[in-house]
Design an enzyme around this catalytic site. Sequence first.
Site, mmCIF file in Angstrom:
data_model
loop_
_atom_site.group_PDB
_atom_site.id
_atom_site.type_symbol
_atom_site.label_atom_id
_atom_site.label_comp_id
_atom_site.label_asym_id
_atom_site.label_seq_id
_atom_site.Cartn_x
_atom_site.Cartn_y
_atom_site.Cartn_z
ATOM 1 N N HIS A 91 -5.520 -1.883 1.700
ATOM 2 C CA HIS A 91 -6.133 -1.906 0.528
ATOM 3 C C HIS A 91 -5.931 -3.372 -0.194
ATOM 4 O O HIS A 91 -4.933 -3.996 0.310
ATOM 5 C CB HIS A 91 -5.559 -0.935 -0.717
ATOM 6 C CG HIS A 91 -5.414 0.583 -0.144
ATOM 7 N ND1 HIS A 91 -4.408 1.175 0.592
ATOM 8 C CD2 HIS A 91 -6.074 1.313 -0.707
ATOM 9 C CE1 HIS A 91 -4.611 2.538 0.698
ATOM 10 N NE2 HIS A 91 -5.785 2.731 0.158
ATOM 11 N N ASP A 98 -2.342 -3.827 -1.286
ATOM 12 C CA ASP A 98 -1.389 -3.728 -0.469
ATOM 13 C C ASP A 98 -1.029 -4.876 0.097
ATOM 14 O O ASP A 98 -0.002 -5.546 0.286
ATOM 15 C CB ASP A 98 -1.501 -2.948 0.804
ATOM 16 C CG ASP A 98 -2.075 -1.588 0.600
ATOM 17 O OD1 ASP A 98 -1.596 -0.801 -0.381
ATOM 18 O OD2 ASP A 98 -3.066 -1.110 1.471
HETATM 19 C C1 XUL Z 1 -4.217 9.103 0.301
HETATM 20 C C2 XUL Z 1 -5.146 8.218 1.553
HETATM 21 C C3 XUL Z 1 -5.435 7.028 1.302
HETATM 22 C C4 XUL Z 1 -6.752 6.467 2.067
HETATM 23 C C5 XUL Z 1 -7.029 5.050 1.704
HETATM 24 O O1 XUL Z 1 -3.952 10.348 0.867
HETATM 25 O O2 XUL Z 1 -5.251 8.994 2.561
HETATM 26 O O3 XUL Z 1 -4.251 6.311 1.723
HETATM 27 O O4 XUL Z 1 -6.592 6.615 3.409
HETATM 28 O O5 XUL Z 1 -7.227 4.915 0.448
#
Ligand code: XUL
Length: 438
Positions: free
Chosen positions: A102, A105
Amino acid sequence: MAESYFDRIPTIRYEGPSSENPLAFRYYEKDRVVLGKKMSEQLRCAVCYWHTFAWNGSDVFGAGTFDRPWHRIADPMESAQEKLKAAFSFFEKLGAPYFTFHDRDIAPEGRTLAESHANLDKIIDLAEKEMARTGVKLLWGTANLFSNPRYMSGAASNPDPEVFAYAASQVRKMMDVTLRLKGENYVLWGGREGYETLLNTDMGHEGDQLGRFFTMVAEYKHKIGFKGHLLIEPKPKEPTKHQYDFDSATVYAFLQRYGLEKEFKVNIEANHAILSGHSFQHEVSYALANGIFGSLDINRGDNLLGWDTDQFPNDPLETALVLFTLMSAGGFQTGGMNFDAKLRRQSIEPEDLFHAHIGGMDVLARGLLIAEKMIQDKALTKKLEQRYEGWNQPLGKDILAGKLSLAELSDLALSKGLDPKAKSGRQEMLENLANRYI
Ligand code: XUL
Ligand code: CO
């Protein structure tokens, strides 16, 4: 500093099933050809940045338990740089071909939106160099539209259009970044796209907002020439009581309502499938059957707990059945196996990150080898085909081709005096058969 964090760990190699070395692969043999492709190309394993490098081991009851050197650095940009170095040394030693992240992150949020974008650009310059140096590729990028309090009432489904605009800016930026890094997909998980109470929620309005957001994302993808897939990640609950992207079927219905079913596919997470009351294999089969299969977030839940425990996968039969379904349909296109999985908070040492990923890659490799046997042997496939045999006969073909109306079929059933005999579904025999491949 972070350079030395994984220093004690050797490069992880394949040593075969009889190896007793815990820091070696027993099944994951990257160049072994399975069903026509190298194992690494079939599985396309990715390490996720958030659980593995960003999380410090905190939970709702207590502080972080992991003493990662980059978390000790006060300056957030310096910390991000050290984290990046550590991450790439981890990818290299593990031999993971992909990673995922993300925006928040990999680079810290700034005081303003513009500063956040600038922070991201600086770290992405370095990430691009690390990717060129190591050959590690980006499976997908995504934007965090759920951690900051501004998103407490949702991002695209927020009652405030300014929050919607803010989220749009984050997604646009991360789509640009994903394109720049030659990412193979772009993921949207609706972190807080859902509700807690209908007393303060206009569900129809929020649906239209989400539909508009996804439409803009699809338009932007074409505008910038991003060739990867756009993926929505279903999840039924957590953090909100009811998430709009409940499961693959709900997402598909939503996409069709807004004319987006050709633009998006799904990123299916094992633990999310369980939370929605389905098996992982069900979700994968549904997506394949409806042409919306994209990628997998590979992890597992806990049968005794009703939340997203995000543990590393360790069940060869479950993995094999999912891979049997997936490989029978031709395998991944742009997707892969993203370890959206985290350590338990008592697993505090650098090598624990390796044990977790080695185990995950090994169980996938083992599952793939089992699936290969199931596919080559054809016994399971044949039994399934036999069950639907009637649909290859004239009656079945004519029904599906639309050649008979309800009244005509009724006349036919009466005139022929049809009296179909019940046939066993043979579930136990099939379960025994599947178990023989383990
Ligand atoms: C949350 C989840 C996230 C997504 C990406 O449960 O799975 O980490 O994969 O935003
Ligand atoms: Co996920």
